[in-house]
Design a protein around this motif. Structure first.
Motif, PDB file in Angstrom:
ATOM      1  N   LEU A  38       6.527   3.287  -2.664  1.00  0.00           N
ATOM      2  CA  LEU A  38       5.155   3.443  -2.205  1.00  0.00           C
ATOM      3  C   LEU A  38       4.172   3.063  -3.308  1.00  0.00           C
ATOM      4  O   LEU A  38       4.493   3.143  -4.490  1.00  0.00           O
ATOM      5  CB  LEU A  38       4.899   4.892  -1.782  1.00  0.00           C
ATOM      6  CG  LEU A  38       5.802   5.446  -0.673  1.00  0.00           C
ATOM      7  CD1 LEU A  38       5.549   6.936  -0.498  1.00  0.00           C
ATOM      8  CD2 LEU A  38       5.567   4.694   0.625  1.00  0.00           C
ATOM      9  N   ASP A  39       2.960   2.675  -2.907  1.00  0.00           N
ATOM     10  CA  ASP A  39       1.930   2.446  -3.920  1.00  0.00           C
ATOM     11  C   ASP A  39       1.593   3.789  -4.567  1.00  0.00           C
ATOM     12  O   ASP A  39       1.896   4.848  -4.017  1.00  0.00           O
ATOM     13  CB  ASP A  39       0.688   1.790  -3.299  1.00  0.00           C
ATOM     14  CG  ASP A  39       0.004   2.692  -2.298  1.00  0.00           C
ATOM     15  OD1 ASP A  39      -0.842   3.509  -2.721  1.00  0.00           O
ATOM     16  OD2 ASP A  39       0.332   2.604  -1.099  1.00  0.00           O
ATOM     17  N   ASP A  40       1.005   3.755  -5.757  1.00  0.00           N
ATOM     18  CA  ASP A  40       0.795   4.983  -6.521  1.00  0.00           C
ATOM     19  C   ASP A  40      -0.006   6.047  -5.783  1.00  0.00           C
ATOM     20  O   ASP A  40       0.343   7.221  -5.826  1.00  0.00           O
ATOM     21  CB  ASP A  40       0.128   4.683  -7.861  1.00  0.00           C
ATOM     22  CG  ASP A  40       1.141   4.449  -8.967  1.00  0.00           C
ATOM     23  OD1 ASP A  40       2.343   4.698  -8.748  1.00  0.00           O
ATOM     24  OD2 ASP A  40       0.727   4.016 -10.052  1.00  0.00           O
ATOM     25  N   ALA A  41      -1.075   5.661  -5.124  1.00  0.00           N
ATOM     26  CA  ALA A  41      -1.909   6.654  -4.434  1.00  0.00           C
ATOM     27  C   ALA A  41      -1.127   7.339  -3.315  1.00  0.00           C
ATOM     28  O   ALA A  41      -1.160   8.565  -3.186  1.00  0.00           O
ATOM     29  CB  ALA A  41      -3.166   5.993  -3.884  1.00  0.00           C
ATOM     30  N   THR A  42      -0.412   6.560  -2.524  1.00  0.00           N
ATOM     31  CA  THR A  42       0.386   7.130  -1.428  1.00  0.00           C
ATOM     32  C   THR A  42       1.548   7.941  -1.981  1.00  0.00           C
ATOM     33  O   THR A  42       1.823   9.048  -1.505  1.00  0.00           O
ATOM     34  CB  THR A  42       0.903   6.016  -0.495  1.00  0.00           C
ATOM     35  OG1 THR A  42      -0.211   5.251  -0.030  1.00  0.00           O
ATOM     36  CG2 THR A  42       1.657   6.588   0.676  1.00  0.00           C
ATOM     37  N   GLY A  43       2.229   7.416  -2.992  1.00  0.00           N
ATOM     38  CA  GLY A  43       3.343   8.133  -3.609  1.00  0.00           C
ATOM     39  C   GLY A  43       2.909   9.473  -4.165  1.00  0.00           C
ATOM     40  O   GLY A  43       3.592  10.484  -3.981  1.00  0.00           O
ATOM     41  N   ARG A  44       1.768   9.494  -4.830  1.00  0.00           N
ATOM     42  CA  ARG A  44       1.224  10.743  -5.372  1.00  0.00           C
ATOM     43  C   ARG A  44       0.931  11.741  -4.264  1.00  0.00           C
ATOM     44  O   ARG A  44       1.331  12.902  -4.330  1.00  0.00           O
ATOM     45  CB  ARG A  44      -0.050  10.472  -6.176  1.00  0.00           C
ATOM     46  CG  ARG A  44      -0.649  11.734  -6.790  1.00  0.00           C
ATOM     47  CD  ARG A  44      -2.091  11.543  -7.238  1.00  0.00           C
ATOM     48  NE  ARG A  44      -2.916  11.248  -6.074  1.00  0.00           N
ATOM     49  CZ  ARG A  44      -3.690  10.162  -5.956  1.00  0.00           C
ATOM     50  NH1 ARG A  44      -3.766   9.277  -6.918  1.00  0.00           N
ATOM     51  NH2 ARG A  44      -4.412   9.970  -4.869  1.00  0.00           N
ATOM     52  N   ASP A  45       0.268  11.277  -3.210  1.00  0.00           N
ATOM     53  CA  ASP A  45      -0.078  12.176  -2.103  1.00  0.00           C
ATOM     54  C   ASP A  45       1.163  12.733  -1.419  1.00  0.00           C
ATOM     55  O   ASP A  45       1.238  13.932  -1.136  1.00  0.00           O
ATOM     56  CB  ASP A  45      -0.954  11.444  -1.080  1.00  0.00           C
ATOM     57  CG  ASP A  45      -2.343  11.131  -1.623  1.00  0.00           C
ATOM     58  OD1 ASP A  45      -2.720  11.664  -2.700  1.00  0.00           O
ATOM     59  OD2 ASP A  45      -3.053  10.333  -0.967  1.00  0.00           O
TER      60      ASP A  45
END
Length: 126
Positions: A38-45
């Motif tokens: 996942l992209d970082d923002a989605t992975g973080r969420d």
């Protein structure tokens, strides 16, 4: 011995919770199968939101379930495996955890979990 038994579990939970806070600053989702794609923002969420049911289930199992001692044993074993995985991943390009925080939280939790397991087995044999 009951106080040390309970305290070792509480220390393990606290150290793991603090580690997960630290994991956010090190983008730990980049090391996890599935989340790393996942992209970082989605992975973080997703990483953060997955901790809600994980912690609810953990707290319920450890403190309210009829089988809380068994849950504590399984949790303690998982914390020890978690520390082993951290050690094995320490050469990964996205692994950015550093001492002393990692040592205290990850390996301290494993040590506390090992103490809990030892006390759990000892108390059962008495």
């Amino acid at each position: 011995m009951k106080t040390a038994f309970n305290l070792s579990l509480l220390i393990t939970v606290a150290l793991l919770a603090v580690h997960e806070m630290d994991a956010m600053t090190h983008a730990e989702w980049r090391l996890l199968q599935g989340l790393s794609a996942l992209d970082d923002a989605t992975g973080r969420d997703v990483f953060v939101l997955l901790h809600i049911p994980l912690y609810v289930g953990l707290f319920w199992a450890l403190f309210y379930a009829a089988w809380k001692r068994r849950a504590g044993q399984v949790f303690a074993a998982a914390v020890i495996v978690h520390a082993i995985v951290h050690f094995l991943l320490s050469a990964h390009q996205f692994y950015t955890f550093v001492a002393p925080i990692e040592t205290i939280t990850v390996y301290g939790a494993a040590l506390s979990a090992l103490i809990y397991l030892g006390l759990s087995l000892r108390m059962r044999s008495e």
